[in-house]
Design a protein around this motif. Sequence first.
Motif, PDB file in Angstrom:
ATOM      1  N   LYS A 190     -29.968  24.543  61.324  1.00 12.16           N
ATOM      2  CA  LYS A 190     -28.582  24.968  61.139  1.00 12.16           C
ATOM      3  C   LYS A 190     -27.999  24.275  59.902  1.00 12.16           C
ATOM      4  O   LYS A 190     -27.990  23.053  59.823  1.00 12.16           O
ATOM      5  CB  LYS A 190     -27.733  24.613  62.372  1.00 12.16           C
ATOM      6  N   LEU A 191     -27.521  25.077  58.950  1.00 13.49           N
ATOM      7  CA  LEU A 191     -26.892  24.544  57.741  1.00 13.49           C
ATOM      8  C   LEU A 191     -25.398  24.798  57.786  1.00 13.49           C
ATOM      9  O   LEU A 191     -24.959  25.947  57.867  1.00 13.49           O
ATOM     10  CB  LEU A 191     -27.484  25.197  56.484  1.00 13.49           C
ATOM     11  N   PHE A 192     -24.603  23.723  57.744  1.00 14.05           N
ATOM     12  CA  PHE A 192     -23.153  23.809  57.631  1.00 14.05           C
ATOM     13  C   PHE A 192     -22.762  23.302  56.240  1.00 14.05           C
ATOM     14  O   PHE A 192     -23.295  22.289  55.768  1.00 14.05           O
ATOM     15  CB  PHE A 192     -22.462  22.966  58.708  1.00 14.05           C
ATOM     16  N   LEU A 252     -22.636  25.775  49.389  1.00 10.54           N
ATOM     17  CA  LEU A 252     -23.686  26.562  50.038  1.00 10.54           C
ATOM     18  C   LEU A 252     -24.986  26.479  49.244  1.00 10.54           C
ATOM     19  O   LEU A 252     -26.063  26.259  49.815  1.00 10.54           O
ATOM     20  CB  LEU A 252     -23.236  28.024  50.160  1.00 10.54           C
ATOM     21  N   TRP A 253     -24.899  26.653  47.919  1.00 13.10           N
ATOM     22  CA  TRP A 253     -26.106  26.614  47.094  1.00 13.10           C
ATOM     23  C   TRP A 253     -26.786  25.254  47.188  1.00 13.10           C
ATOM     24  O   TRP A 253     -28.008  25.164  47.346  1.00 13.10           O
ATOM     25  CB  TRP A 253     -25.750  26.938  45.640  1.00 13.10           C
ATOM     26  N   HIS A 254     -26.019  24.174  47.106  1.00  7.20           N
ATOM     27  CA  HIS A 254     -26.600  22.834  47.201  1.00  7.20           C
ATOM     28  C   HIS A 254     -27.202  22.600  48.585  1.00  7.20           C
ATOM     29  O   HIS A 254     -28.243  21.937  48.708  1.00  7.20           O
ATOM     30  CB  HIS A 254     -25.531  21.775  46.899  1.00  7.20           C
ATOM     31  N   GLY A 255     -26.551  23.116  49.617  1.00  2.00           N
ATOM     32  CA  GLY A 255     -27.094  22.969  50.963  1.00  2.00           C
ATOM     33  C   GLY A 255     -28.418  23.689  51.128  1.00  2.00           C
ATOM     34  O   GLY A 255     -29.369  23.166  51.727  1.00  2.00           O
ATOM     35  N   MET A 256     -28.514  24.904  50.588  1.00  4.96           N
ATOM     36  CA  MET A 256     -29.772  25.657  50.672  1.00  4.96           C
ATOM     37  C   MET A 256     -30.863  24.986  49.852  1.00  4.96           C
ATOM     38  O   MET A 256     -32.039  24.982  50.244  1.00  4.96           O
ATOM     39  CB  MET A 256     -29.538  27.092  50.206  1.00  4.96           C
ATOM     40  N   LYS A 257     -30.478  24.416  48.719  1.00  7.84           N
ATOM     41  CA  LYS A 257     -31.451  23.683  47.900  1.00  7.84           C
ATOM     42  C   LYS A 257     -32.004  22.492  48.675  1.00  7.84           C
ATOM     43  O   LYS A 257     -33.211  22.215  48.637  1.00  7.84           O
ATOM     44  CB  LYS A 257     -30.783  23.221  46.610  1.00  7.84           C
ATOM     45  N   LEU A 258     -31.139  21.790  49.403  1.00 10.08           N
ATOM     46  CA  LEU A 258     -31.580  20.677  50.247  1.00 10.08           C
ATOM     47  C   LEU A 258     -32.582  21.160  51.290  1.00 10.08           C
ATOM     48  O   LEU A 258     -33.610  20.513  51.530  1.00 10.08           O
ATOM     49  CB  LEU A 258     -30.372  20.031  50.920  1.00 10.08           C
ATOM     50  N   CYS A 259     -32.295  22.302  51.908  1.00 14.87           N
ATOM     51  CA  CYS A 259     -33.192  22.843  52.929  1.00 14.87           C
ATOM     52  C   CYS A 259     -34.569  23.170  52.357  1.00 14.87           C
ATOM     53  O   CYS A 259     -35.595  22.925  53.006  1.00 14.87           O
ATOM     54  CB  CYS A 259     -32.573  24.091  53.561  1.00 14.87           C
ATOM     55  N   ARG A 260     -34.595  23.724  51.154  1.00 10.20           N
ATOM     56  CA  ARG A 260     -35.878  24.030  50.533  1.00 10.20           C
ATOM     57  C   ARG A 260     -36.661  22.758  50.242  1.00 10.20           C
ATOM     58  O   ARG A 260     -37.886  22.704  50.445  1.00 10.20           O
ATOM     59  CB  ARG A 260     -35.659  24.815  49.231  1.00 10.20           C
ATOM     60  N   LEU A 276     -28.865  20.485  60.639  1.00 13.76           N
ATOM     61  CA  LEU A 276     -29.129  20.018  62.003  1.00 13.76           C
ATOM     62  C   LEU A 276     -30.295  20.797  62.591  1.00 13.76           C
ATOM     63  O   LEU A 276     -30.505  21.969  62.267  1.00 13.76           O
ATOM     64  CB  LEU A 276     -27.890  20.206  62.886  1.00 13.76           C
ATOM     65  N   SER A 277     -31.039  20.131  63.449  1.00 16.45           N
ATOM     66  CA  SER A 277     -32.128  20.800  64.157  1.00 16.45           C
ATOM     67  C   SER A 277     -31.544  21.712  65.234  1.00 16.45           C
ATOM     68  O   SER A 277     -30.340  21.720  65.482  1.00 16.45           O
ATOM     69  CB  SER A 277     -33.057  19.769  64.785  1.00 16.45           C
ATOM     70  N   ALA A 278     -32.431  22.471  65.878  1.00 13.30           N
ATOM     71  CA  ALA A 278     -31.979  23.401  66.914  1.00 13.30           C
ATOM     72  C   ALA A 278     -31.271  22.686  68.059  1.00 13.30           C
ATOM     73  O   ALA A 278     -30.384  23.255  68.701  1.00 13.30           O
ATOM     74  CB  ALA A 278     -33.166  24.203  67.444  1.00 13.30           C
ATOM     75  N   ASN A 279     -31.629  21.418  68.301  1.00  9.80           N
ATOM     76  CA  ASN A 279     -30.974  20.668  69.378  1.00  9.80           C
ATOM     77  C   ASN A 279     -29.865  19.753  68.866  1.00  9.80           C
ATOM     78  O   ASN A 279     -29.409  18.854  69.584  1.00  9.80           O
ATOM     79  CB  ASN A 279     -32.005  19.862  70.180  1.00  9.80           C
ATOM     80  N   GLY A 280     -29.454  19.956  67.606  1.00  9.94           N
ATOM     81  CA  GLY A 280     -28.280  19.250  67.096  1.00  9.94           C
ATOM     82  C   GLY A 280     -28.547  17.905  66.452  1.00  9.94           C
ATOM     83  O   GLY A 280     -27.592  17.184  66.116  1.00  9.94           O
ATOM     84  N   GLU A 281     -29.810  17.541  66.238  1.00 12.69           N
ATOM     85  CA  GLU A 281     -30.122  16.257  65.606  1.00 12.69           C
ATOM     86  C   GLU A 281     -30.089  16.378  64.079  1.00 12.69           C
ATOM     87  O   GLU A 281     -30.387  17.435  63.518  1.00 12.69           O
ATOM     88  CB  GLU A 281     -31.497  15.765  66.067  1.00 12.69           C
ATOM     89  N   ASP A 295     -33.271  12.802  57.929  1.00 18.74           N
ATOM     90  CA  ASP A 295     -33.566  12.308  59.284  1.00 18.74           C
ATOM     91  C   ASP A 295     -32.533  11.302  59.782  1.00 18.74           C
ATOM     92  O   ASP A 295     -32.027  11.415  60.907  1.00 18.74           O
ATOM     93  CB  ASP A 295     -34.958  11.690  59.368  1.00 18.74           C
ATOM     94  N   SER A 296     -32.243  10.291  58.998  1.00 15.91           N
ATOM     95  CA  SER A 296     -31.250   9.292  59.417  1.00 15.91           C
ATOM     96  C   SER A 296     -30.212   9.146  58.316  1.00 15.91           C
ATOM     97  O   SER A 296     -30.480   9.406  57.144  1.00 15.91           O
ATOM     98  CB  SER A 296     -31.906   7.944  59.686  1.00 15.91           C
TER      99      SER A 296
END
Length: 358
Positions: free
Chosen positions: A207-209, A256-264, A228-233, A342-343
């Motif tokens: 989940k990307l906010f 949004l663009w920076h968030g998607m870049k982080l996910c990649r 966040l992971s599927a269980n909110g971590e 992760d942390s």
Amino acid sequence: MLNMYATVIGQLQGWGKSLPLSGGDWYIWGKDLLCAGIRWRIGSGDLVKIWGDKWLPTPWSFKVVTPCFMDPNARVSQLMSQPGMWDMNFIKQHFLPVDVEKILAVPLCDGNGRDVVVWHFSDDGRFSVKSGYWFGMEMKRTEMRSFMGKKGLEPRQIVEKCLEWQREFSGVMLRRKNLQMGGGNGAEVQQSDGEVGRSSTHEQAAKLFFDGACDNNTNIIGIGAVVLSANGELMGAISVPMEAVLKPHIIEALALWHGMKLCRQMGVTKLAIAGDAVNVINAIGRNVLDLSDIGGIMDAVRRMKAEFEWVSWKHVRKRQNGIAHTLARHALKMVQSMFCYDSGPPWLHEVIVAHSRS
């Protein structure tokens, strides 16, 4: 000149073709009006000259006022330290403050976008009767009559000319559909009504906010995004300060663009996007030429979207976007960007826990 004008009009309207101009006084008037209201929207900056071309969001000239100190044919891309990033030290050192402020108001993204011509006086970057009439009246009010003849045009004539222009091409496709951005190799689900999908893919997706903030007193904007992971971590988060003078929805698009870049970078393959900016969320699935002020950023978002196996997006209320909002506001107080995987810092975990309980 006639063919160039026809091509520009066709692009502004999204027709994907030159319009079939006929002669007459309305053409002369329309050409002058259009040329006065169009400018470049910067993508890579390779096509646009720093001096002479119209590319700053500053009516009426749209041009740099700092005297030329480089090659007259120097391109806007030469003002970037790297693709998609202004060279602020160079710009502040050599340009007048009024130009520095306006350059800061030009959003950049990945540096791979196209430089396109847009109509400045509408939200979607396209000419319309309403915007043409307003601009014509504004020019008349400020006595900019050199664009419309010595006597100028009366309000009734301005409306008639705009309507005639619009009717001439009412049968032409208003949007071209050849700018398909691709949808990845897996399923894509658009969710813009706030309802969470029930599919197993959605339940497994990260989940990307995202959110943005600005401080008008310091010309600093804040970019916040959390994964966040599927269980909110917590999987990852960014809090990025930038020097810019941008509108709120442009800041949200950058977040949004920076968030998607982080996910990649994290290796995420299935992604569920959520944000409280309706216009940004709705633009994710748009597959036509976008000439709006966030169009270049959203083109980059759509290109990146194609790199995921599965993507969904939906609008959420501000209270559901509290973590990203906190990260964006936190960035306004920072000197350097914060990236965590992760942390994260204790205060971020406290915000995540509080969000999960709300």
